[in-house]
Design a protein around this motif. Structure first.
Motif, PDB file in Angstrom:
ATOM      1  N   GLN A  75       4.551  42.233  60.795  1.00  0.00           N
ATOM      2  CA  GLN A  75       5.521  42.379  59.702  1.00  0.00           C
ATOM      3  C   GLN A  75       6.681  41.409  59.878  1.00  0.00           C
ATOM      4  OE1 GLN A  75       8.385  45.828  59.343  1.00  0.00           O
ATOM      5  NE2 GLN A  75       6.983  46.367  57.656  1.00  0.00           N
ATOM      6  N   ASP A  76       7.047  40.748  58.785  1.00  0.00           N
ATOM      7  CA  ASP A  76       8.200  39.844  58.837  1.00  0.00           C
ATOM      8  C   ASP A  76       9.382  40.498  58.137  1.00  0.00           C
ATOM      9  OD1 ASP A  76       9.528  37.550  59.593  1.00  0.00           O
ATOM     10  OD2 ASP A  76       9.097  36.518  57.710  1.00  0.00           O
ATOM     11  N   THR A  77      10.559  40.267  58.685  1.00  0.00           N
ATOM     12  CA  THR A  77      11.785  40.885  58.174  1.00  0.00           C
ATOM     13  C   THR A  77      12.864  39.822  58.009  1.00  0.00           C
ATOM     14  OG1 THR A  77      11.274  42.960  59.308  1.00  0.00           O
ATOM     15  CG2 THR A  77      13.555  42.639  58.628  1.00  0.00           C
ATOM     16  N   THR A  78      13.601  39.940  56.931  1.00  0.00           N
ATOM     17  CA  THR A  78      14.763  39.077  56.744  1.00  0.00           C
ATOM     18  C   THR A  78      15.881  39.921  56.159  1.00  0.00           C
ATOM     19  OG1 THR A  78      15.523  36.936  55.889  1.00  0.00           O
ATOM     20  CG2 THR A  78      14.247  38.307  54.381  1.00  0.00           C
ATOM     21  N   VAL A  79      17.065  39.377  56.176  1.00  0.00           N
ATOM     22  CA  VAL A  79      18.238  40.112  55.690  1.00  0.00           C
ATOM     23  C   VAL A  79      18.962  39.260  54.648  1.00  0.00           C
ATOM     24  CG1 VAL A  79      20.485  41.080  56.314  1.00  0.00           C
ATOM     25  CG2 VAL A  79      18.526  41.414  57.828  1.00  0.00           C
ATOM     26  N   ILE A  80      19.313  39.882  53.519  1.00  0.00           N
ATOM     27  CA  ILE A  80      20.148  39.208  52.519  1.00  0.00           C
ATOM     28  C   ILE A  80      21.431  40.004  52.359  1.00  0.00           C
ATOM     29  CG2 ILE A  80      18.208  38.181  51.283  1.00  0.00           C
ATOM     30  CD1 ILE A  80      18.492  40.378  49.177  1.00  0.00           C
ATOM     31  N   ASN A  81      22.455  39.355  51.831  1.00  0.00           N
ATOM     32  CA  ASN A  81      23.722  40.028  51.596  1.00  0.00           C
ATOM     33  C   ASN A  81      23.992  40.064  50.102  1.00  0.00           C
ATOM     34  OD1 ASN A  81      26.908  39.846  51.222  1.00  0.00           O
ATOM     35  ND2 ASN A  81      26.502  40.873  53.147  1.00  0.00           N
ATOM     36  N   LYS A  82      24.213  41.259  49.578  1.00  0.00           N
ATOM     37  CA  LYS A  82      24.517  41.415  48.157  1.00  0.00           C
ATOM     38  C   LYS A  82      26.011  41.646  47.983  1.00  0.00           C
ATOM     39  CE  LYS A  82      23.561  44.201  44.042  1.00  0.00           C
ATOM     40  NZ  LYS A  82      22.988  45.449  43.501  1.00  0.00           N
ATOM     41  N   ASP A  83      26.636  40.800  47.190  1.00  0.00           N
ATOM     42  CA  ASP A  83      28.077  40.913  46.922  1.00  0.00           C
ATOM     43  C   ASP A  83      28.285  40.605  45.448  1.00  0.00           C
ATOM     44  OD1 ASP A  83      30.798  40.767  46.662  1.00  0.00           O
ATOM     45  OD2 ASP A  83      31.099  39.230  48.192  1.00  0.00           O
ATOM     46  N   THR A  84      28.506  41.652  44.646  1.00  0.00           N
ATOM     47  CA  THR A  84      28.612  41.472  43.197  1.00  0.00           C
ATOM     48  C   THR A  84      30.005  41.802  42.667  1.00  0.00           C
ATOM     49  OG1 THR A  84      27.855  43.739  42.751  1.00  0.00           O
ATOM     50  CG2 THR A  84      26.171  42.011  42.910  1.00  0.00           C
ATOM     51  N   THR A  85      30.964  42.008  43.570  1.00  0.00           N
ATOM     52  CA  THR A  85      32.327  42.334  43.138  1.00  0.00           C
ATOM     53  C   THR A  85      32.998  41.099  42.555  1.00  0.00           C
ATOM     54  OG1 THR A  85      32.523  44.032  44.850  1.00  0.00           O
ATOM     55  CG2 THR A  85      34.563  43.235  43.852  1.00  0.00           C
ATOM     56  N   LEU A  86      33.457  41.202  41.316  1.00  0.00           N
ATOM     57  CA  LEU A  86      34.101  40.060  40.670  1.00  0.00           C
ATOM     58  C   LEU A  86      35.527  39.902  41.182  1.00  0.00           C
ATOM     59  CD1 LEU A  86      32.985  40.493  36.943  1.00  0.00           C
ATOM     60  CD2 LEU A  86      31.893  39.159  38.754  1.00  0.00           C
ATOM     61  N   PRO A  87      35.916  38.697  41.563  1.00  0.00           N
ATOM     62  CA  PRO A  87      37.309  38.469  41.955  1.00  0.00           C
ATOM     63  C   PRO A  87      38.216  38.520  40.729  1.00  0.00           C
ATOM     64  CG  PRO A  87      36.148  36.388  41.852  1.00  0.00           C
ATOM     65  CD  PRO A  87      35.127  37.458  41.581  1.00  0.00           C
ATOM     66  N   THR A  88      39.504  38.566  40.974  1.00  0.00           N
ATOM     67  CA  THR A  88      40.465  38.534  39.872  1.00  0.00           C
ATOM     68  C   THR A  88      41.317  37.271  39.970  1.00  0.00           C
ATOM     69  OG1 THR A  88      42.164  39.788  41.073  1.00  0.00           O
ATOM     70  CG2 THR A  88      40.570  41.036  39.758  1.00  0.00           C
ATOM     71  N   LEU A  89      41.815  36.858  38.827  1.00  0.00           N
ATOM     72  CA  LEU A  89      42.614  35.630  38.734  1.00  0.00           C
ATOM     73  C   LEU A  89      43.706  35.853  37.703  1.00  0.00           C
ATOM     74  CD1 LEU A  89      42.996  32.502  39.196  1.00  0.00           C
ATOM     75  CD2 LEU A  89      41.374  32.189  37.330  1.00  0.00           C
ATOM     76  N   ALA A  90      44.915  35.447  38.021  1.00  0.00           N
ATOM     77  CA  ALA A  90      46.020  35.584  37.069  1.00  0.00           C
ATOM     78  C   ALA A  90      46.905  34.343  37.116  1.00  0.00           C
ATOM     79  CB  ALA A  90      46.853  36.826  37.385  1.00  0.00           C
ATOM     80  N   ILE A  91      47.355  33.907  35.944  1.00  0.00           N
ATOM     81  CA  ILE A  91      48.368  32.857  35.840  1.00  0.00           C
ATOM     82  C   ILE A  91      49.721  33.555  35.786  1.00  0.00           C
ATOM     83  CG2 ILE A  91      49.244  30.939  34.446  1.00  0.00           C
ATOM     84  CD1 ILE A  91      46.421  30.619  33.313  1.00  0.00           C
ATOM     85  N   ASP A  92      50.667  33.048  36.570  1.00  0.00           N
ATOM     86  CA  ASP A  92      51.964  33.710  36.672  1.00  0.00           C
ATOM     87  C   ASP A  92      52.656  33.850  35.318  1.00  0.00           C
ATOM     88  OD1 ASP A  92      51.753  34.055  39.372  1.00  0.00           O
ATOM     89  OD2 ASP A  92      52.936  32.289  39.909  1.00  0.00           O
ATOM     90  N   ASP A  93      53.403  34.904  35.193  1.00  0.00           N
ATOM     91  CA  ASP A  93      54.210  35.204  34.015  1.00  0.00           C
ATOM     92  C   ASP A  93      55.645  35.420  34.499  1.00  0.00           C
ATOM     93  OD1 ASP A  93      54.944  35.945  31.438  1.00  0.00           O
ATOM     94  OD2 ASP A  93      54.257  38.021  31.668  1.00  0.00           O
ATOM     95  N   LEU A  94      56.606  34.636  34.137  1.00  0.00           N
ATOM     96  CA  LEU A  94      56.543  33.629  33.086  1.00  0.00           C
ATOM     97  C   LEU A  94      56.510  32.244  33.724  1.00  0.00           C
ATOM     98  CD1 LEU A  94      59.452  35.211  31.080  1.00  0.00           C
ATOM     99  CD2 LEU A  94      57.096  35.224  30.309  1.00  0.00           C
ATOM    100  N   LEU A  95      55.762  31.297  33.161  1.00  0.00           N
ATOM    101  CA  LEU A  95      55.784  29.931  33.659  1.00  0.00           C
ATOM    102  C   LEU A  95      57.087  29.256  33.232  1.00  0.00           C
ATOM    103  CD1 LEU A  95      52.118  28.807  32.876  1.00  0.00           C
ATOM    104  CD2 LEU A  95      53.030  29.613  35.062  1.00  0.00           C
TER     105      LEU A  95
END
Length: 219
Positions: A75-95
């Motif tokens: 039997q062969d085994t491998t490992v994957i990493n699942k990461d589906t969390t979306l990052p956040t991004l914001a432009i400063d207020d007020l420019l």
């Protein structure tokens, strides 16, 4: 590594020295997703699987096959990493303090913002009035100084995009700057009709004039 956009169709593949048409049994995760039987062709096998139901984490994948005589492969085994969390991004207020750019500010407009879930060194792509530039994330923040002298007065739309190291893209959050570099004019009118103040006038001298600017601006 599997990101949010990839999780619906992850390609698993490998090789074997078993004969053609032997069946590879693939188990993904725990409790496992057991893939439909996979047929070997020319010493290779491949399968596309939706792993959306599996939680983000390290996922163990195992593959089994037997030859035509029934001898099982190790039997062969491998490992994957699942990461589906979306990052956040914001432009400063007020420019620029008020989301407005005047004549003296237009040569060095500071555009900055923050990120969550984005590793240092990742690139933010800024689109300013349709033109792209890039800036690097450090410690969850980013900043860029732009000369917008060549842009016409009016609303200037700024968009920012970033992805984490796995490739999950943050939701784009645009911001609008108002560029107004028109220089107003002001003039003092003739005081007391002759620019001369007499004894009887000195207690209440009327000083007035005109200004080419918006209403309610202080003089």
């Amino acid at each position: 590594r599997v990101n949010n956009s990839e999780q619906g169709s992850v390609v698993f593949s490998g090789t074997t020295n078993a004969e053609n048409d032997q069946i590879v049994t693939l188990r993904i995760g725990s409790p496992p997703i057991i893939a439909n039987p996979i047929v070997t062709v020319g010493g290779v096998w491949t399968h596309t699987q939706d792993i959306s139901s599996l939680a983000d984490d390290t996922i163990t994948v195992t593959a089994d096959v037997s030859d035509l005589a029934g001898n099982p492969a190790t039997q062969d085994t491998t490992v994957i990493n699942k990461d589906t969390t979306l990052p956040t991004l914001a432009i400063d207020d007020l420019l620029m303090g008020d989301d407005r750019v005047n004549n003296s500010e237009q040569g060095a407009v500071v555009i900055s913002g923050t990120t969550i879930g984005v590793e240092d060194g990742q690139t933010v792509t800024l689109t300013i009035a349709g033109e792209d530039t890039t800036v690097t994330v450090t410690g969850g923040v980013w900043t860029h100084t732009e000369d917008i002298s060549s842009l016409a007065d009016g609303n200037i739309v700024i968009k920012a995009d970033v992805s984490d190291l796995v490739g999950n893209a943050a939701i784009q959050v645009p911001r609008t700057l108002v560029k107004d570099t028109y220089l107003p004019s002001i003039a003092i009118g003739v005081i007391e009709d002759d620019d001369i103040v007499s004894n009887s006038e000195q207690a209440a001298v009327v000083i007035s004039g005109t200004a080419e600017t918006k209403d309610n601006q202080p003089v």
